[in-house]
Design a protein around this motif. Structure first.
Motif, PDB file in Angstrom:
ATOM      1  N   ALA A  43       1.053  -1.125  -0.066  1.00 44.94           N
ATOM      2  CA  ALA A  43      -0.342   0.223   0.132  1.00 44.94           C
ATOM      3  C   ALA A  43       0.853   1.467   0.411  1.00 44.94           C
ATOM      4  N   TRP A  44       2.217   1.423   0.633  1.00 41.22           N
ATOM      5  CA  TRP A  44       3.083   2.477   0.756  1.00 41.22           C
ATOM      6  C   TRP A  44       4.570   1.860  -0.140  1.00 41.22           C
ATOM      7  N   GLU A  45       4.587   2.742  -1.017  1.00 45.56           N
ATOM      8  CA  GLU A  45       5.872   2.319  -1.699  1.00 45.56           C
ATOM      9  C   GLU A  45       7.267   1.934  -0.809  1.00 45.56           C
ATOM     10  N   SER A  46       7.319   2.984   0.272  1.00 41.49           N
ATOM     11  CA  SER A  46       8.771   3.277   0.832  1.00 41.49           C
ATOM     12  C   SER A  46       8.302   2.534   1.485  1.00 41.49           C
ATOM     13  N   VAL A  47       7.388   1.192   1.587  1.00 40.32           N
ATOM     14  CA  VAL A  47       7.913  -0.001   2.952  1.00 40.32           C
ATOM     15  C   VAL A  47       7.689  -1.356   1.882  1.00 40.32           C
ATOM     16  N   GLY A  48       9.263  -1.606   2.617  1.00 40.68           N
ATOM     17  CA  GLY A  48       8.749  -2.692   1.782  1.00 40.68           C
ATOM     18  C   GLY A  48       9.059  -4.188   3.223  1.00 40.68           C
ATOM     19  N   SER A 500      10.389  -0.992  16.232  1.00 42.28           N
ATOM     20  CA  SER A 500      10.905   0.020  16.084  1.00 42.28           C
ATOM     21  C   SER A 500      11.972  -0.903  15.488  1.00 42.28           C
ATOM     22  N   GLY A 501      11.933  -2.191  15.762  1.00 40.11           N
ATOM     23  CA  GLY A 501      12.759  -3.266  15.370  1.00 40.11           C
ATOM     24  C   GLY A 501      12.536  -3.242  13.102  1.00 40.11           C
ATOM     25  N   LEU A 502      11.053  -2.812  12.903  1.00 45.41           N
ATOM     26  CA  LEU A 502      10.848  -2.691  12.277  1.00 45.41           C
ATOM     27  C   LEU A 502      10.845  -2.182  10.611  1.00 45.41           C
ATOM     28  N   MET A 503      11.496  -0.602  11.866  1.00 49.82           N
ATOM     29  CA  MET A 503      10.969   1.387  11.328  1.00 49.82           C
ATOM     30  C   MET A 503      11.491   0.820   9.664  1.00 49.82           C
ATOM     31  N   SER A 504      12.898   0.058   9.633  1.00 49.49           N
ATOM     32  CA  SER A 504      13.956   0.622   8.992  1.00 49.49           C
ATOM     33  C   SER A 504      12.989  -0.272   7.304  1.00 49.49           C
ATOM     34  N   GLN A 505      12.371  -1.129   7.856  1.00 50.37           N
ATOM     35  CA  GLN A 505      11.565  -1.960   6.548  1.00 50.37           C
ATOM     36  C   GLN A 505      10.524  -0.879   6.049  1.00 50.37           C
ATOM     37  N   ASN A 607      29.248  11.363   3.738  1.00 55.95           N
ATOM     38  CA  ASN A 607      28.441  10.083   2.698  1.00 55.95           C
ATOM     39  C   ASN A 607      27.532  10.045   2.313  1.00 55.95           C
ATOM     40  N   ASP A 608      26.690   9.511   1.339  1.00 57.96           N
ATOM     41  CA  ASP A 608      26.113   9.468   1.051  1.00 57.96           C
ATOM     42  C   ASP A 608      24.997   8.515   1.545  1.00 57.96           C
ATOM     43  N   PHE A 609      23.584   9.235   1.942  1.00 56.38           N
ATOM     44  CA  PHE A 609      22.899   8.473   2.913  1.00 56.38           C
ATOM     45  C   PHE A 609      21.365   8.539   1.317  1.00 56.38           C
ATOM     46  N   VAL A 610      21.807   6.602   1.010  1.00 58.78           N
ATOM     47  CA  VAL A 610      20.240   6.414  -0.147  1.00 58.78           C
ATOM     48  C   VAL A 610      19.905   5.468   0.848  1.00 58.78           C
ATOM     49  N   THR A 611      18.232   5.845   1.388  1.00 57.48           N
ATOM     50  CA  THR A 611      17.035   4.846   1.768  1.00 57.48           C
ATOM     51  C   THR A 611      17.105   3.602   0.261  1.00 57.48           C
ATOM     52  N   SER A 612      16.457   2.368   0.570  1.00 56.49           N
ATOM     53  CA  SER A 612      16.676   1.599   0.471  1.00 56.49           C
ATOM     54  C   SER A 612      15.700   1.535  -1.076  1.00 56.49           C
ATOM     55  N   ARG A 613      14.446   2.523  -1.039  1.00 61.27           N
ATOM     56  CA  ARG A 613      13.852   2.828  -1.622  1.00 61.27           C
ATOM     57  C   ARG A 613      14.838   3.547  -2.819  1.00 61.27           C
ATOM     58  N   GLU A 614      15.114   4.532  -2.386  1.00 55.68           N
ATOM     59  CA  GLU A 614      16.134   5.211  -3.126  1.00 55.68           C
ATOM     60  C   GLU A 614      17.174   4.204  -4.262  1.00 55.68           C
ATOM     61  N   VAL A 615      17.538   3.634  -3.607  1.00 55.56           N
ATOM     62  CA  VAL A 615      18.915   2.558  -3.998  1.00 55.56           C
ATOM     63  C   VAL A 615      17.353   1.619  -5.318  1.00 55.56           C
ATOM     64  N   GLU A 616      16.394   1.341  -5.044  1.00 50.35           N
ATOM     65  CA  GLU A 616      15.410   0.779  -5.878  1.00 50.35           C
ATOM     66  C   GLU A 616      15.179   1.227  -7.414  1.00 50.35           C
ATOM     67  N   GLU A 617      14.891   2.787  -6.747  1.00 44.83           N
ATOM     68  CA  GLU A 617      15.159   3.738  -7.362  1.00 44.83           C
ATOM     69  C   GLU A 617      15.958   3.882  -8.959  1.00 44.83           C
ATOM     70  N   ARG A 618      17.252   4.082  -7.792  1.00 46.88           N
ATOM     71  CA  ARG A 618      18.721   3.781  -8.907  1.00 46.88           C
ATOM     72  C   ARG A 618      18.575   3.246  -9.648  1.00 46.88           C
TER      73      ARG A 618
END
Lengths: 1224, 303
Positions: A43-48, A500-505, A607-618
């Motif tokens: 339902a949310w694109e940034s959530v994986g 908080s354990g799932l936050m990054s996901q 350093n370069d901070f890239v979210t997983s979402r951004e990595v996917e986008e790249r």
């Protein structure tokens, strides 16, 4: 008779249904279930996130995922059960209304039964929110509908019936009983803790296949029983099946229902309508004292009140704070239940310590970090419970005994009780950390390991971990104070921790907004706390600032007095927000801003901070933009020279390289497509002829250079480059574990390469869809001619010349593939020059550490010598000899059976356990400290996996480094499966078939579990698409079985023939079909079906022995009649199964009695022959010379069979006794 | 030192007006706050004891704003709530010592002496080592008093302290209180009229959040002299009397009913004059026969 009972039930129902908290619980669980489905449903694109392996082939609304989610939420439901069932009788005591009930004419049955049933019904209603939430989620339209489609009502309700309700009955009975009998709430928590321990214990015992069934029974929540029951379910089955209420799962449910029932009955029997039982002990004193105070006349005395000096300054406040802290601390520690919790924890740890670092059923030495990891993993939940529980108790301490008014009216500032209680809590945590230390040391000693690293214990338990726990406690305190409802507080705390354990996901990845973030990382014997320590420190300092703010907030909202409505509390908070609070806020605010800024500078600027979402986008963007360059003619790398300077102390490396390239194509090349990973910084990029850069896209790692004059076919080109890696500040989450203080290990993957890299593309179809890309096949078809022009590990080269000069700190040794030519010291740095004398794959690595070296030598039958070197961390000598021995044995077997070794040296190099693999580079085998260096092989029956891993990696010098498949399906069969087979042969020669059986049991288990999580499609071995569970695990089983059918000689002959035909082959690279032809040639026609089953299809068996009996023959021998059932199954790529006709050769074995404690098939073999077995039940008669004890079909599990346990049965005397036969 | 309460009001979320424009002036000495259960006594007491917030109005003690400078108030406050518990597993001495610290008696020796003295004063010295869980209601009450008296408070608030005490303990307790009143503001809330009549130099009667009467007990009794009449009637005959007269109280007397009525003149010869007691004052006030102004003026006359 039923009047009062029903009335009690009704009253209880009405009581709880009127309470707002009941509905809040309902709402919370509904919402969580709902949101989890939405999250997994895209339902949310940034959530994986993925639950129960959802995504890919497994639908989010499948019965299996619903089951997993329901089971997980049912564990959290325990808090609600504690609140509802625990309070059911307890609230009468609390309100001191119990005499009214006890003296009314209700029976025990009506009172206890009615209360229990009423509360249970309410709780069942609350938990109904879970299936409802899941169903609502499944029905929500704004999800990725492709992830749904397996919905059934039964699939959602069934888990509620078989998981939630039985668990509820158990936990409900326990909580109800404990509170009813002890008239206290505290024992309830102990009950909760014990249940959680059962769960944890089951989890830790599950790791050993031999314990699985017992472990699964032990889990009071049934989750592990479900795991066991569904462990081998294919994706198709997960989408269709309901977990059957049978076998272990059924026993688990019955066992725990029984426990619940027993508890309830015991309470029922022991419960009395009497005055407070718990106070019996003190009642005597009461009567005694009554007479002391007396009612007789006492002459009035003049009142003389002392007028002591009173102090209200800072010093006095300090004293008051200490007094509160001391009192609160002893309140907790002075209670016997505290020791009950500790005792339970110790017991648990004692058991789970048996499992330290198990791999293939073999444990590791209990080195301090391993013990700490174990304690940490198991204790975390426990500590969380303790912290939340005692925070609740302390916050409510005065109110629980109704001393709050007196207390609140004392002239102490509000921070005094708050800080005092918090300090007590912190002290309790310190105490528990001390208990952990003692336990850890005791565990080590008990296991005969005496290198206690007390310094490490202290730094972790009282350093990194304590800090995190105390920060957590601050938050928990805030929750409890603000929420001002004990159970809701507990629930929110647990939810917070889970979230908080799932936050990054959930797409929240920056540590700056994840409270208490900052990981102390992976401790390594080699590299200590490594690169994590510094960022850990900064992040924790930052969070200390936040904690201070939270503490101020807690103080503002601290409940003092009678006003508990939020509006008043907010007003009071504003009123309390005066100078000291203001000052603290200011200081904390500055701390947060300052440190936050500093951290941001490090993580996002340096350093370069890239979210997983951004990595996917790249990656998606990369594919969209540059896919057109795929297959564009590029020159091939033919020679590499590198100069690598490693700066371990600074965590950085500078690599200078020179590529020799040749245009091996038929066309002139004018554009060069370079990939330079985004994490390195390019310092130089120079061709030996005019070239202009026409594209630089660092974000997508892609660069294009145009040559002034095109490179003609056959012409060569030189490229010189220089890149920097690492060393700049610290990252949000440490990714640079490559260049570290001690134990640097990185490979050519971070260096420049040529051509569009298909590997960058997003692979997962769900993710691709999210980014608007079409699903794509995982690998090119097995015969794809274009794909076969590359190996599966490189796309810009074939076989290269290689030379490297590596420098490092003077106390370290640096290694690269090749032979050491020279070593020298220059400018305070140590240099090593390596050169390889034969062509290798374009795949190399660099290592540097403070090593100790063990050297040996292998001499072949022809007198050829191979130097063996093991570079290891001092202190990790345990298995070095085994590894050396493994190298020798491998060289023996491989040279004798396959062909010569192409190098003159084998080096094994330990690297920190940031990754746990070993990897073969030419003559160089980096080998993680996490696998094998600390393995403990006391028992002769333990699987010697250091030996096995060594053999596997040495085998790769043949399988990958001599022959390597093209970049197509099936190629990893040629390297991984063959390496696996080779290693097994070496291992079997050394350790015998018995250990192979144990080993293969794990292989089979991992194959079946692996395929159950397949996200795309399972393929036959011949077409494996780099799927580990196929090329390793199924490969092991298949090759071992094939050897059994056609014999080692023939099989090795086929393998040798394949090798000889393809050694150092240039493109097109071989594929699995070429290899398969050799196998086919070596296999007699009668066994061709075996090849088909093993390599071309997904075939499994469900063979079992039904019964076996014997009769004594007149000649004194025994005739065994075995009734067996043959089942052969084929599955498609999703795991849809269909039975196929069976007429196969299968082992039939008869065994004499096995030694005590051993499996049946471990007994002396009386008979072992292959029989033709057809589908269905049939009888096999066998005559043996000795008294048989057991018999079975495929007793050694050579065939893939999900139910291996039912293959062998006991042999019993036949009903007729001795049978008179006509046979001689 | 004097406690001045003016226009204090408080309405609970459920709509109950617990305090309705309460104004009182409470001098040093014992002050009785009399009222039925639920009259707002405890709300007033808690508000004065810094535990509850008022919607409006003010209260000052000497120069201290009671509603705002809570810390100041708490330093001079001794508070005994209507209902309280104790930690069952802690000894009396230990807990008292803890409260002594909280009350600012941080000097070790002084604290020890204070605790000892208070335990003696409250007759708990012999049981000081016993756990509070074993204390009887009276002992617990005395322990509460000991806590309240820690640190020589200037403002002592005791909420329904005699409920649950046996007669002997009540006497002893009231004696203690009266001595305290010699140099502190002592507010005693109770619904037992005798408590006030025996002890208090001043009093107020509160009902439904309103002060019905603020007076000196003796003056209030005097003011009623000649206005209260009694008559014994059959239980069943009560109704006509209630209709015809200002009945302020009824009580059973040997199976018949004793009426007290309020009237400036003897209603009829069958009524006998009564020497009014504080109870009559109370019931008169409760029956709404006193207006606040009247009683105030009465008080002024008397003082």
């Amino acid at each position: 008779m039923k009047g009062p009972f029903l009335e009690t039930v009704r009253f209880e129902l009405a009581y709880y249904l009127r309470r707002i908290s009941t509905w809040v619980y309902f709402g919370i669980f509904f919402l969580i279930a709902f949101l989890l489905v939405l999250a997994a449903g895209g339902a949310w694109e940034s959530v994986g996130v993925s639950f129960g392996g959802s995504g890919g082939n497994i639908k989010v609304d499948s019965p299996y995922v619903a089951l997993q989610l329901t089971a997980a939420l049912s564990i959290f439901g325990v808090i609600v059960t504690a609140a509802l069932l625990g309070n059911s009788v307890y609230r009468d005591y609390e309100a001191v209304i119990h005499p009214l009930f006890f003296t009314s004419p209700v029976t025990r049955f009506s009172y206890l039964g009615g209360r229990f049933l009423g509360a249970l019904l309410v709780n069942a209603l609350v938990m109904l929110s879970v299936p409802l939430g899941l169903m609502a989620g499944a029905a929500a339209p704004w999800t990725d509908r492709a992830r749904f489609g397996a919905f059934t009502l039964a699939g959602h309700l069934h888990p509620y019936l078989v998981v939630v309700l039985p668990t509820l009955l158990l936990t409900g009975a326990i909580f109800f009983a404990l509170a009813a009998i002890t008239r206290q709430m505290l024992p309830n928590y102990i009950g909760g803790v014990v249940l959680v321990f059962g769960y944890l214990l089951a989890g830790s015992l599950m790791q050993d296949l031999d314990n699985e069934r017992r472990a699964a029974l032990l889990d009071p929540f049934g989750g592990y029983a479900i795991e066991l029951a569904t462990k081998y379910w294919s994706p198709a089955q997960k989408n269709q099946l309901l977990v059957p209420l049978e076998d272990v799962f059924l026993w688990n449910r019955l066992l725990w229902l029984g426990v619940g029932l027993t508890v309830f009955l015991v309470v029922y029997a022991r419960f009395r309508f009497t005055h407070v039982a718990a106070e019996r002990a003190s009642r005597k004193r009461v009567t005694h004292e009554e007479t002391a105070s007396g009612t007789a006349y006492v002459a009035p005395r003049r009142l003389s009140l002392p007028r002591p000096a009173r102090h209200f300054g800072a010093a006095a406040q300090l004293r008051q704070y200490l007094s509160v802290a001391r009192r609160s601390f002893w309140t907790i520690v002075g209670n016997r239940y505290f020791y009950a919790i500790i005792a339970a924890a110790l017991l648990f740890m004692a058991i789970s310590a048996q499992e330290v670092g198990k791999m293939y059923g073999t444990t590791t030495w209990p080195v301090t970090y391993a013990v700490l990891d174990l304690l940490g993993a198991t204790f975390t939940l426990f500590l969380l419970i303790i912290i939340s529980f005692y925070t609740g108790e302390l916050v409510w301490q005065e109110r629980d005994v109704r001393l709050n008014q007196v207390h609140d009216a004392t002239p102490v500032p509000t921070w005094v009780p708050l800080a005092g209680k918090f300090t007590a809590l912190a002290l309790v945590i310190v105490l528990l950390q001390g208990v952990m230390l003692a336990t850890g040391v005791a565990t080590q000693a008990a296991k005969g390991y005496f290198n206690f690293e007390l310094g490490l214990y202290v730094r972790r338990l009282f350093g990194t971990e304590l800090l995190s726990l105390v920060l957590l406690a601050v938050f928990v305190m805030l929750v409890h104070v603000v929420v001002n409802h004990k159970y809701m507080g507990h629930l929110l705390v647990i939810l917070y921790v889970v979230f908080s354990g799932l936050m990054s996901q959930f797409g929240l990845e920056h540590n700056l907004y994840r409270y208490n973030s900052g990981s102390s990382g992976t401790y390594s014997d080699m590299n200590g706390f490594g690169p994590w320590l510094e960022p850990f420190g900064w992040f924790k300092l930052y969070w200390i600032g936040w904690a201070l703010l939270l503490a101020v907030l807690t103080n503002l909202f601290w409940v003092r007095g009678q006003e508990t409505r939020m509006a008043w509390r907010a007003r009071l908070a504003r009123f309390r927000f005066r100078r000291p609070a203001l000052a603290a806020t200011l200081v904390a605010g500055l701390l947060v801003l300052g440190l936050g800024g500093f951290i941001f500078y490090n993580t996002n600027v340096l350093n370069d901070f890239v979210t997983s979402r951004e990595v996917e986008e790249r990656r998606a963007e990369y594919e969209r933009t540059y896919k057109r360059f795929e297959g564009a003619p590029q020159p091939r790398v033919v020679g590499v020279r590198v100069w690598t300077d490693i700066f371990p102390e600074e965590g950085r490396a500078r690599v200078r390289g020179e590529y020799r390239l040749r245009n091996k194509t038929e066309v002139a090349i004018d554009s060069l497509h370079l990939m330079v990973p985004q994490e390195v910084e390019i310092r130089r990029m120079a061709f030996d002829r005019p070239a202009t850069r026409v594209l630089a896209d660092p974000e997508h790692s892609f660069y294009v250079y145009r040559l002034a004059a095109p490179l003609q076919p056959g012409d060569s080109l030189r490229l010189e480059w220089e890149v920097d890696y690492g060393g700049e500040g610290f990252e949000n989450s440490v990714s640079n574990t490559r260049v570290v203080r001690n134990g640097t290990f990185f490979d050519s993957g971070i260096l420049p390469s040529f051509g569009y890299a298909e590997g960058v593309e997003l692979g997962d179809d769900d993710t691709r869809r999210k980014h608007g890309l079409q699903p794509k096949p995982r690998m090119a078809p097995v015969n794809d001619p274009e794909a076969r022009m590359n190996t599966y590990i490189s796309r810009d080269s074939d076989w290269i010349d290689f030379e490297a000069t590596v420098s490092t700190s003077p106390d370290q040794v640096a290694i690269a593939p090749g032979y050491l030519q020279r070593t020298w010291t220059e400018d305070g740095r140590r240099y090593f020059h390596y050169r390889m004398d034969s062509p290798i794959l374009n795949f190399y690595s660099f290592l540097s550490a403070r090593y100790e070296v063990e050297r040996d030598r292998w001499v072949g039958p022809d007198g050829r010598q191979v130097a063996i070197e093991v570079y290891h961390h001092p202190g990790h000598e345990y298995n070095v000899e085994r590894m050396i021995y493994g190298v020798k044995k491998s060289l023996d077997y491989f040279t004798a059976n396959f062909g010569p070794y192409q190098h003159r040296q084998v080096r094994i190099l330990e690297f920190p356990r940031y990754a746990t693999f070993a990897q073969s580079f030419p003559n160089t085998i980096p080998y993680s400290e996490g696998i094998g260096f600390i393995a403990r092989l006391d028992d002769e029956e333990d699987v010697d996996y250091p030996f096995y891993v060594t053999a596997h990696e040495v085998a790769h010098q043949w399988w990958a480094h001599q022959v390597i498949g093209g970049n197509v399906q099936g190629s990893t069969l040629l390297s991984e499966t063959l390496a696996q087979y080779s290693a097994m042969m070496v291992m079997e020669e050394e350790y015998g078939r018995e250990q192979m059986r144990k080993f293969l049991k794990y292989e089979m288990d991992q194959y079946f579990s692996g395929r159950s999580m397949e996200r795309k499609k399972e393929l036959p071995l011949l077409l494996v698409e780099n799927q580990q569970y196929i090329h390793y695990n199924k490969g092991s089983v298949a090759m071992y079985a094939l050897r059994d059918y056609i014999g080692e000689e023939r099989l090795n002959g086929a393998i040798r023939a394949f090798l000889e035909a393809n050694r150092f082959r240039e493109p097109p690279y071989p594929n699995s079909l070429e290899f398969y032809r050799h196998l086919q040639a070596a296999t007699p026609d009668s066994l061709r079906y075996v090849l088909t089953d093993l390599f071309e299809t997904i075939t499994m068996y469900g063979n079992r022995a039904r019964s076996a009996s014997y009769t004594r023959l007149p000649d004194g021998r025994w005739e065994v009649t075995l009734e067996v059932e043959g089942n052969k199954i084929r599955a498609d790529s999703l795991g849809n199964e269909r039975p196929v006709r069976m007429n196969d050769l299968v082992d039939v074995g008869v065994f004499a009695a096995a030694p005590a404690g051993k499996p049946k098939e471990a007994g002396p073999v009386l008979y072992l022959q292959k029989h033709r077995i057809g589908s269905g039940t049939q009888r096999v008669r066998v005559v043996v010379d000795r008294e048989p004890a057991s018999a079975g079909i495929d007793p050694y599990h050579k065939l893939l069979d999900q139910q291996a346990g039912d293959n062998t049965v006991e042999v019993k005397p036949a009903a007729g006794g001795v049978r008179a036969t006509r046979r001689p | 030192m004097e406690l001045v309460i003016s226009h204090l009001s408080k309405t609970y979320p459920n709509g109950v007006r617990a305090l309705d424009d309460v104004s009182l002036t409470i001098p040093q000495g014992m002050f009785g706050l009399l009222g039925p259960n639920g009259a707002g006594k405890s709300t007033l007491m808690r508000t004065l004891a810094t535990l509850q917030e008022a919607d409006g109005g003010s209260a000052t003690l000497g120069g201290i704003d009671v509603l705002r400078d809570k810390d100041e108030v708490r330093r001079t406050l001794g508070y005994l709530p209507q209902e309280f518990g104790v930690y069952p597993k802690v000894t009396a001495e230990d807990l008292l010592d803890h409260f002594a610290v909280l009350k600012g008696i941080t000097g070790r020796r002084e604290r020890k002496e204070t605790v000892k003295a208070l335990l003696e004063q409250t007759n708990l010295y012999d049981v000081r080592k016993k756990k509070l869980g074993g204390f009887s209601g009276g002992m617990r009450q005395r322990f509460g008093i000991a806590v309240a008296l820690l640190g020589d408070p200037r403002l002592i608030i005791v909420d329904e302290p005699t409920a649950g005490l046996d007669p002997a303990e009540r006497v002893r307790f009231l004696n203690l209180l009266s001595e305290l009143g010699e140099n502190a503001v002592v507010i005693l809330s109770t619904h037992i009229v005798e408590d006030v009549s025996e002890l208090c130099r001043r009093m107020a009667i509160i009902n439904r959040g309103r002060i019905l009467l603020e007076a000196e007990p003796l003056a209030a009794i005097d003011a009623l002299a000649g206005k209260v009449w009694k008559k014994v009637v059959e239980k069943d005959d009560l109704a006509p009397y209630e209709a015809a007269h200002q009945v302020i109280s009824t009580r059973l007397l040997a199976g018949r009913t004793l009426l007290h009525v309020f009237a400036a003149e003897r209603p009829d010869p069958s009524f006998d004059p009564v020497d009014p007691t504080l109870e009559d004052v109370y019931f008169t006030a409760m029956a709404g026969m006193h207006t606040r102004e009247a009683s105030l003026s009465g008080a002024e006359v008397a003082s």
